[in-house]
Write an enzyme that holds these catalytic residues in place. Sequence first.
Site, PDB file in Angstrom:
ATOM      1  N   GLU A  59      17.637  79.274  25.741  1.00 49.94           N
ATOM      2  CA  GLU A  59      18.509  78.766  24.667  1.00 49.94           C
ATOM      3  C   GLU A  59      18.785  79.932  23.715  1.00 49.94           C
ATOM      4  O   GLU A  59      17.856  80.625  23.307  1.00 49.94           O
ATOM      5  CB  GLU A  59      17.817  77.596  23.950  1.00 49.94           C
ATOM      6  CG  GLU A  59      18.371  77.232  22.589  1.00 49.94           C
ATOM      7  CD  GLU A  59      19.860  76.855  22.580  1.00 49.94           C
ATOM      8  OE1 GLU A  59      20.292  76.072  23.447  1.00 49.94           O
ATOM      9  OE2 GLU A  59      20.585  77.373  21.704  1.00 49.94           O
ATOM     10  N   GLN A  60      20.053  80.082  23.333  1.00 47.28           N
ATOM     11  CA  GLN A  60      20.408  81.234  22.494  1.00 47.28           C
ATOM     12  C   GLN A  60      19.889  81.121  21.058  1.00 47.28           C
ATOM     13  O   GLN A  60      19.639  82.120  20.399  1.00 47.28           O
ATOM     14  CB  GLN A  60      21.925  81.411  22.474  1.00 47.28           C
ATOM     15  CG  GLN A  60      22.655  80.270  21.792  1.00 47.28           C
ATOM     16  CD  GLN A  60      24.167  80.468  21.748  1.00 47.28           C
ATOM     17  OE1 GLN A  60      24.684  81.453  22.252  1.00 47.28           O
ATOM     18  NE2 GLN A  60      24.874  79.520  21.158  1.00 47.28           N
ATOM     19  N   ARG A  62      21.665  62.238  16.774  1.00 46.76           N
ATOM     20  CA  ARG A  62      21.604  63.271  17.829  1.00 46.76           C
ATOM     21  C   ARG A  62      20.253  63.975  17.828  1.00 46.76           C
ATOM     22  O   ARG A  62      19.708  64.269  18.887  1.00 46.76           O
ATOM     23  CB  ARG A  62      22.683  64.314  17.602  1.00 46.76           C
ATOM     24  CG  ARG A  62      24.069  63.845  17.822  1.00 46.76           C
ATOM     25  CD  ARG A  62      25.027  64.893  17.310  1.00 46.76           C
ATOM     26  NE  ARG A  62      24.879  66.089  18.096  1.00 46.76           N
ATOM     27  CZ  ARG A  62      25.676  66.426  19.103  1.00 46.76           C
ATOM     28  NH1 ARG A  62      26.694  65.650  19.387  1.00 46.76           N
ATOM     29  NH2 ARG A  62      25.487  67.513  19.788  1.00 46.76           N
ATOM     30  N   TYR A  89      28.676  53.463  12.278  1.00 45.50           N
ATOM     31  CA  TYR A  89      27.617  52.662  12.909  1.00 45.50           C
ATOM     32  C   TYR A  89      26.262  53.085  12.365  1.00 45.50           C
ATOM     33  O   TYR A  89      26.089  54.226  11.933  1.00 45.50           O
ATOM     34  CB  TYR A  89      27.640  52.786  14.443  1.00 45.50           C
ATOM     35  CG  TYR A  89      27.707  54.185  14.990  1.00 45.50           C
ATOM     36  CD1 TYR A  89      26.571  54.969  15.126  1.00 45.50           C
ATOM     37  CD2 TYR A  89      28.923  54.727  15.393  1.00 45.50           C
ATOM     38  CE1 TYR A  89      26.644  56.250  15.653  1.00 45.50           C
ATOM     39  CE2 TYR A  89      29.015  56.017  15.908  1.00 45.50           C
ATOM     40  CZ  TYR A  89      27.871  56.766  16.027  1.00 45.50           C
ATOM     41  OH  TYR A  89      27.939  58.040  16.538  1.00 45.50           O
ATOM     42  N   ASP A 148      29.174  69.661  28.497  1.00 49.11           N
ATOM     43  CA  ASP A 148      30.361  70.272  27.896  1.00 49.11           C
ATOM     44  C   ASP A 148      30.748  71.595  28.552  1.00 49.11           C
ATOM     45  O   ASP A 148      31.891  72.022  28.446  1.00 49.11           O
ATOM     46  CB  ASP A 148      30.138  70.515  26.392  1.00 49.11           C
ATOM     47  CG  ASP A 148      30.376  69.249  25.562  1.00 49.11           C
ATOM     48  OD1 ASP A 148      30.553  68.167  26.158  1.00 49.11           O
ATOM     49  OD2 ASP A 148      30.375  69.352  24.315  1.00 49.11           O
TER      50      ASP A 148
HETATM   51  C1  LIG Z   1      32.682  64.183  16.529  1.00 49.47           C
HETATM   52  C2  LIG Z   1      31.929  64.022  17.825  1.00 49.47           C
HETATM   53  C3  LIG Z   1      31.394  62.776  18.163  1.00 49.47           C
HETATM   54  C4  LIG Z   1      30.723  62.597  19.378  1.00 49.47           C
HETATM   55  N1  LIG Z   1      30.239  61.360  19.686  1.00 49.47           N
HETATM   56  C5  LIG Z   1      29.630  61.170  20.879  1.00 49.47           C
HETATM   57  C6  LIG Z   1      29.117  59.879  21.223  1.00 49.47           C
HETATM   58  O1  LIG Z   1      29.214  58.923  20.451  1.00 49.47           O
HETATM   59  N2  LIG Z   1      28.502  59.740  22.443  1.00 49.47           N
HETATM   60  C7  LIG Z   1      28.371  60.791  23.318  1.00 49.47           C
HETATM   61  O2  LIG Z   1      27.797  60.597  24.397  1.00 49.47           O
HETATM   62  N3  LIG Z   1      28.869  62.015  23.017  1.00 49.47           N
HETATM   63  C8  LIG Z   1      29.480  62.233  21.831  1.00 49.47           C
HETATM   64  N4  LIG Z   1      29.964  63.464  21.513  1.00 49.47           N
HETATM   65  C9  LIG Z   1      29.915  64.545  22.527  1.00 49.47           C
HETATM   66  C10 LIG Z   1      28.575  65.202  22.609  1.00 49.47           C
HETATM   67  O3  LIG Z   1      28.172  65.631  21.327  1.00 49.47           O
HETATM   68  C11 LIG Z   1      28.628  66.402  23.550  1.00 49.47           C
HETATM   69  O4  LIG Z   1      29.363  66.084  24.693  1.00 49.47           O
HETATM   70  C12 LIG Z   1      27.228  66.808  23.980  1.00 49.47           C
HETATM   71  O5  LIG Z   1      26.431  67.109  22.859  1.00 49.47           O
HETATM   72  C13 LIG Z   1      27.288  68.007  24.921  1.00 49.47           C
HETATM   73  O6  LIG Z   1      25.973  68.422  25.207  1.00 49.47           O
HETATM   74  P1  LIG Z   1      25.742  69.777  26.009  1.00 49.47           P
HETATM   75  O7  LIG Z   1      24.267  69.924  26.109  1.00 49.47           O
HETATM   76  O8  LIG Z   1      26.550  69.782  27.254  1.00 49.47           O
HETATM   77  O9  LIG Z   1      26.359  70.923  25.086  1.00 49.47           O
HETATM   78  P2  LIG Z   1      25.865  71.451  23.670  1.00 49.47           P
HETATM   79  O10 LIG Z   1      25.338  70.355  22.827  1.00 49.47           O
HETATM   80  O11 LIG Z   1      26.982  72.269  23.126  1.00 49.47           O
HETATM   81  O12 LIG Z   1      24.642  72.395  24.015  1.00 49.47           O
HETATM   82  C14 LIG Z   1      24.823  73.674  24.563  1.00 49.47           C
HETATM   83  C15 LIG Z   1      23.596  74.506  24.230  1.00 49.47           C
HETATM   84  O13 LIG Z   1      23.705  75.764  24.896  1.00 49.47           O
HETATM   85  C16 LIG Z   1      23.397  76.799  23.996  1.00 49.47           C
HETATM   86  N5  LIG Z   1      24.144  77.992  24.446  1.00 49.47           N
HETATM   87  C17 LIG Z   1      25.468  78.250  24.372  1.00 49.47           C
HETATM   88  N6  LIG Z   1      25.779  79.412  24.919  1.00 49.47           N
HETATM   89  C18 LIG Z   1      24.609  79.934  25.377  1.00 49.47           C
HETATM   90  C19 LIG Z   1      24.271  81.137  26.047  1.00 49.47           C
HETATM   91  N7  LIG Z   1      25.201  82.067  26.383  1.00 49.47           N
HETATM   92  N8  LIG Z   1      22.975  81.353  26.378  1.00 49.47           N
HETATM   93  C20 LIG Z   1      22.008  80.432  26.072  1.00 49.47           C
HETATM   94  N9  LIG Z   1      22.269  79.280  25.421  1.00 49.47           N
HETATM   95  C21 LIG Z   1      23.557  79.025  25.087  1.00 49.47           C
HETATM   96  C22 LIG Z   1      23.845  76.278  22.636  1.00 49.47           C
HETATM   97  O14 LIG Z   1      23.192  76.943  21.567  1.00 49.47           O
HETATM   98  C23 LIG Z   1      23.463  74.811  22.746  1.00 49.47           C
HETATM   99  O15 LIG Z   1      22.144  74.566  22.343  1.00 49.47           O
HETATM  100  C24 LIG Z   1      30.603  63.677  20.279  1.00 49.47           C
HETATM  101  C25 LIG Z   1      31.117  64.934  19.940  1.00 49.47           C
HETATM  102  C26 LIG Z   1      31.761  65.103  18.713  1.00 49.47           C
HETATM  103  C27 LIG Z   1      32.305  66.472  18.377  1.00 49.47           C
END
Ligand SMILES: Cc1cc2nc3c(=O)[nH]c(=O)nc-3n(C[C@H](O)[C@H](O)[C@H](O)COP(=O)(O)OP(=O)(O)OC[C@H]3O[C@@H](n4cnc5c(N)ncnc54)[C@H](O)[C@@H]3O)c2cc1C
Length: 396
Positions: A35-36, A109, A214, A296
């Site tokens: 994790e960065q 979250r 909510y 994402d």
């Molecule tokens: C306004 C809003 C409301 C939302 N509401 C909902 C909801 O109600 N329900 C739902 O299911 N989803 C919701 N989401 C979506 C959800 O927040 C994201 O889809 C989810 O958090 C994605 O998780 P992830 O782990 O894929 O990515 P991220 O949470 O972005 O995690 C990526 C991680 O990788 C790390 N990283 C990045 N680059 C590197 C690198 N080069 N090397 C090492 N580490 C790195 C980052 O620091 C981070 O910790 C919402 C989003 C928003 C913006």
Amino acid sequence: MDMDAPEILVAGGGIGGLAAALALSRQGARVELIEQAPAFAEVGAGIQIGPNVTRILREWGLESEMRRVASFPDGLRARDARSGRELGHLPLGERAERLYGAPYACIHRADLHQLLLQAVQARGVPLHLNQRLAEVQPSEGQVQVRTEQELSRSPTLLVGADGLWSRSRQALGLNEPPRFSGHLAYRGLVPLAQPAAERQVTVWMGPRLHIVQYPVQAGRALNLVAIVHGELPANPQDWDHAAHAAHLFQALGPISRPLRQTLEAVPAWRLWALNDRPPLTSAAQMGQGAVALLGDAAHPMRPYLAQGAGMAIEDAWVLARCWSEKGSLAERVQRYAALRWPRNAQVQARAIRNGRIFHAHGPVSWGRNLAMGVLGAKVMDVPWLYKGLDSGSIPE
Ligand SMILES: Cc1cc2nc3c(=O)[nH]c(=O)nc-3n(C[C@H](O)[C@H](O)[C@H](O)COP(=O)(O)OP(=O)(O)OC[C@H]3O[C@@H](n4cnc5c(N)ncnc54)[C@H](O)[C@@H]3O)c2cc1C
């Protein structure tokens, strides 16, 4: 063979990365995670998780902890942001559990992240903070991975869970940046002295805007997200700011008194730009060879179906199933990608469509209001989504 080397390296310790580390280690894989950030942390905002997701948390043994920290809404209510009028209602609560076999939950979250982190730590998965993925070189039978801080690993599989601005994607030749949706999200949390009396998700809809509220933290706080249309920020990668309530109220224009009062109770707003990618069009965008993308990193979506984190957790569940099946690594990754891309694409497309419906004005909004009023749950429910994945959906 070096028995200390991880078989799987997960890049990214967000909800998706931790879910992947947990699911894969539960299948017996030797997993490490980088994790960065210097510490594991999540932003102070809530998310909704449907029965398709809470079912997976249950399977991972996290249900009782989730029940302690989440809120469980009785229903979803759509209201007109201007007049305050109720437009439609979808019962959740007991109905969701009965129909879909698992609850609909609203959770902070940080609480969900913490729950997953503790489970990963309990399994002894090595977690490396302050390690930013810099280079990925797929080669015969393994991937050479190096971080900016000079940590190098040669896992069999790299799981790219590094979010919206993913570096892992480039290993699959995916170099397009995400796109700005034209929408800005203001997020806030109102601490409540008493657990929230109203156990509802409320979506307030208006022209070019919507607001979702909510309870989270077992009813001890109210989560608010207000979406408005706005300009592309100068540096979208670094765009999570303290925001002025006055700017939000200006962008919203006239709104009903109860909505205004609720928004005025927010002590501090944060603002960020919403980016996404067009819906996936092929399996190759989710994984190839020794690299699998998840969450994402693969399919950032607009939050209007509340499923971004949910799809990341589903990805993790399916990836772990595929990992434990027979076949070469490339075949198993291909199987994962083939299973996941159509569902993720469907959710991405539906989220975009929801945004248009929520923000409609004129005749389109009249049609929306009529449909929700007359058909209620029929147009507001999403059975294909909440029924989720069962093991039967993984073809032999
Ligand atoms: C306004 C809003 C409301 C939302 N509401 C909902 C909801 O109600 N329900 C739902 O299911 N989803 C919701 N989401 C979506 C959800 O927040 C994201 O889809 C989810 O958090 C994605 O998780 P992830 O782990 O894929 O990515 P991220 O949470 O972005 O995690 C990526 C991680 O990788 C790390 N990283 C990045 N680059 C590197 C690198 N080069 N090397 C090492 N580490 C790195 C980052 O620091 C981070 O910790 C919402 C989003 C928003 C913006």
